[in-house]
Design a protein around this motif. Structure first.
Motif, PDB file in Angstrom:
ATOM      1  N   ASN A   3       0.827  -1.217   0.000  1.00 47.42           N
ATOM      2  CA  ASN A   3       0.000   0.000   0.000  1.00 47.42           C
ATOM      3  C   ASN A   3       0.862   1.268   0.000  1.00 47.42           C
ATOM      4  O   ASN A   3       0.722   2.139   0.855  1.00 47.42           O
ATOM      5  N   TYR A   4       1.738   1.349  -0.972  1.00 41.05           N
ATOM      6  CA  TYR A   4       2.621   2.513  -1.087  1.00 41.05           C
ATOM      7  C   TYR A   4       1.880   3.671  -1.733  1.00 41.05           C
ATOM      8  O   TYR A   4       1.064   3.483  -2.629  1.00 41.05           O
ATOM      9  N   TYR A   5       2.193   4.883  -1.285  1.00 38.05           N
ATOM     10  CA  TYR A   5       1.679   6.087  -1.918  1.00 38.05           C
ATOM     11  C   TYR A   5       2.842   6.732  -2.671  1.00 38.05           C
ATOM     12  O   TYR A   5       3.788   7.210  -2.054  1.00 38.05           O
ATOM     13  N   TYR A   6       2.759   6.680  -3.983  1.00 41.21           N
ATOM     14  CA  TYR A   6       3.862   7.144  -4.825  1.00 41.21           C
ATOM     15  C   TYR A   6       3.748   8.641  -5.109  1.00 41.21           C
ATOM     16  O   TYR A   6       2.641   9.185  -5.119  1.00 41.21           O
ATOM     17  N   PRO A   7       4.910   9.291  -5.367  1.00 36.08           N
ATOM     18  CA  PRO A   7       6.249   8.699  -5.400  1.00 36.08           C
ATOM     19  C   PRO A   7       6.789   8.410  -3.996  1.00 36.08           C
ATOM     20  O   PRO A   7       6.469   9.121  -3.043  1.00 36.08           O
ATOM     21  N   VAL A   8       7.614   7.363  -3.920  1.00 37.40           N
ATOM     22  CA  VAL A   8       8.324   7.009  -2.689  1.00 37.40           C
ATOM     23  C   VAL A   8       9.754   7.510  -2.842  1.00 37.40           C
ATOM     24  O   VAL A   8      10.397   7.234  -3.858  1.00 37.40           O
ATOM     25  N   ALA A  26       4.510   9.603  -0.527  1.00 40.56           N
ATOM     26  CA  ALA A  26       4.011  10.896  -0.997  1.00 40.56           C
ATOM     27  C   ALA A  26       3.300  11.687   0.089  1.00 40.56           C
ATOM     28  O   ALA A  26       3.158  12.905  -0.015  1.00 40.56           O
ATOM     29  N   ASN A  27       2.854  11.010   1.156  1.00 41.04           N
ATOM     30  CA  ASN A  27       2.187  11.688   2.273  1.00 41.04           C
ATOM     31  C   ASN A  27       3.176  12.159   3.338  1.00 41.04           C
ATOM     32  O   ASN A  27       2.771  12.682   4.376  1.00 41.04           O
ATOM     33  N   GLY A  28       4.469  11.937   3.086  1.00 40.96           N
ATOM     34  CA  GLY A  28       5.480  12.328   4.062  1.00 40.96           C
ATOM     35  C   GLY A  28       5.690  11.310   5.162  1.00 40.96           C
ATOM     36  O   GLY A  28       6.392  11.575   6.138  1.00 40.96           O
ATOM     37  N   LYS A  29       5.084  10.129   5.019  1.00 38.21           N
ATOM     38  CA  LYS A  29       5.216   9.086   6.040  1.00 38.21           C
ATOM     39  C   LYS A  29       6.439   8.216   5.755  1.00 38.21           C
ATOM     40  O   LYS A  29       6.663   7.794   4.618  1.00 38.21           O
ATOM     41  N   MET A  30       7.224   7.951   6.808  1.00 29.26           N
ATOM     42  CA  MET A  30       8.353   7.041   6.661  1.00 29.26           C
ATOM     43  C   MET A  30       7.820   5.608   6.574  1.00 29.26           C
ATOM     44  O   MET A  30       7.131   5.147   7.475  1.00 29.26           O
TER      45      MET A  30
END
Length: 198
Positions: A3-8, A26-30
């Motif tokens: 469940n990645y939010y791109y770009p990573v 892309a949400n600023g989450k590590m």
């Protein structure tokens, strides 16, 4: 991870002895803290959930002592093999090429460098004093992951940054969720190897 939010974005740490980087979505989450263990005869990379380094998500281990053609196996937190990435021998001397396999050793993807000349000039200028500080702004190699039918699914690109420490992974087409971790792990290991090669 999944469940990645791109770009990573992969951002390498500066000022540490280890070859560490963080993956930020892309949400600023590590989404990962990647640490390459140094001074080992057999290479090992640990992928933590974050920089607290309390929760191990994955491990990447070479299948033999440090070697030009070693494969790097991916394991989840339970020690189950997920797949592997291998450098494509002599082909990779000029233009980087890696192959990603599933846990049954069936090839699923290929990672290919988009333009070999970009990396060549990046490495060449990187050897010139003073100018080497600016290679991160001048030359930015990119690598595309493709399915076996040639469909491009993600691209990793070196971003304009001081000392070439930032990379971004962009999604180009749909990826099966059960294969996404293997693709991202393959890119993580590849970029560690490519940075070491120059």
């Amino acid at each position: 991870m999944s469940n990645y939010y791109y770009p990573v974005n992969f951002v390498f740490k500066i000022g540490t002895l280890a070859n560490d980087f963080v993956a930020i979505d892309a949400n600023g989450k590590m989404v990962a803290y990647v640490r390459q263990k140094m001074m080992k005869f057999i290479e090992e990379v640990v992928v933590y959930a974050n920089d607290s380094k309390k929760e191990v998500k994955f491990k990447i281990k070479a299948n033999k002592w440090i070697d030009f053609s070693a494969s790097y196996l991916f394991f989840n937190s339970f020690g189950e093999e997920l797949g592997r990435v291998s450098r494509k021998g002599w082909v990779s001397l000029w233009k980087a090429r890696y192959e990603i396999f599933d846990k049954n050793k069936n090839q699923q993807f290929v990672i290919e460098e988009d333009n070999a000349l970009t990396k060549f000039f990046d490495a060449l200028i990187g050897e010139i004093p003073i100018l080497n500080f600016f290679t991160g702004y001048l030359f930015n190699p990119s690598y595309t992951v493709k399915k076996m039918d040639g469909t491009a699914i993600v691209q990793l690109k070196k971003n304009h940054s001081l000392l070439g420490r930032r990379f971004s992974v962009s999604k180009l087409s749909n990826i099966d969720e059960d294969k996404e971790d293997v693709v991202i792990l393959g890119l993580m290991m590849m970029i560690l190897l490519e940075r070491r090669r120059g």
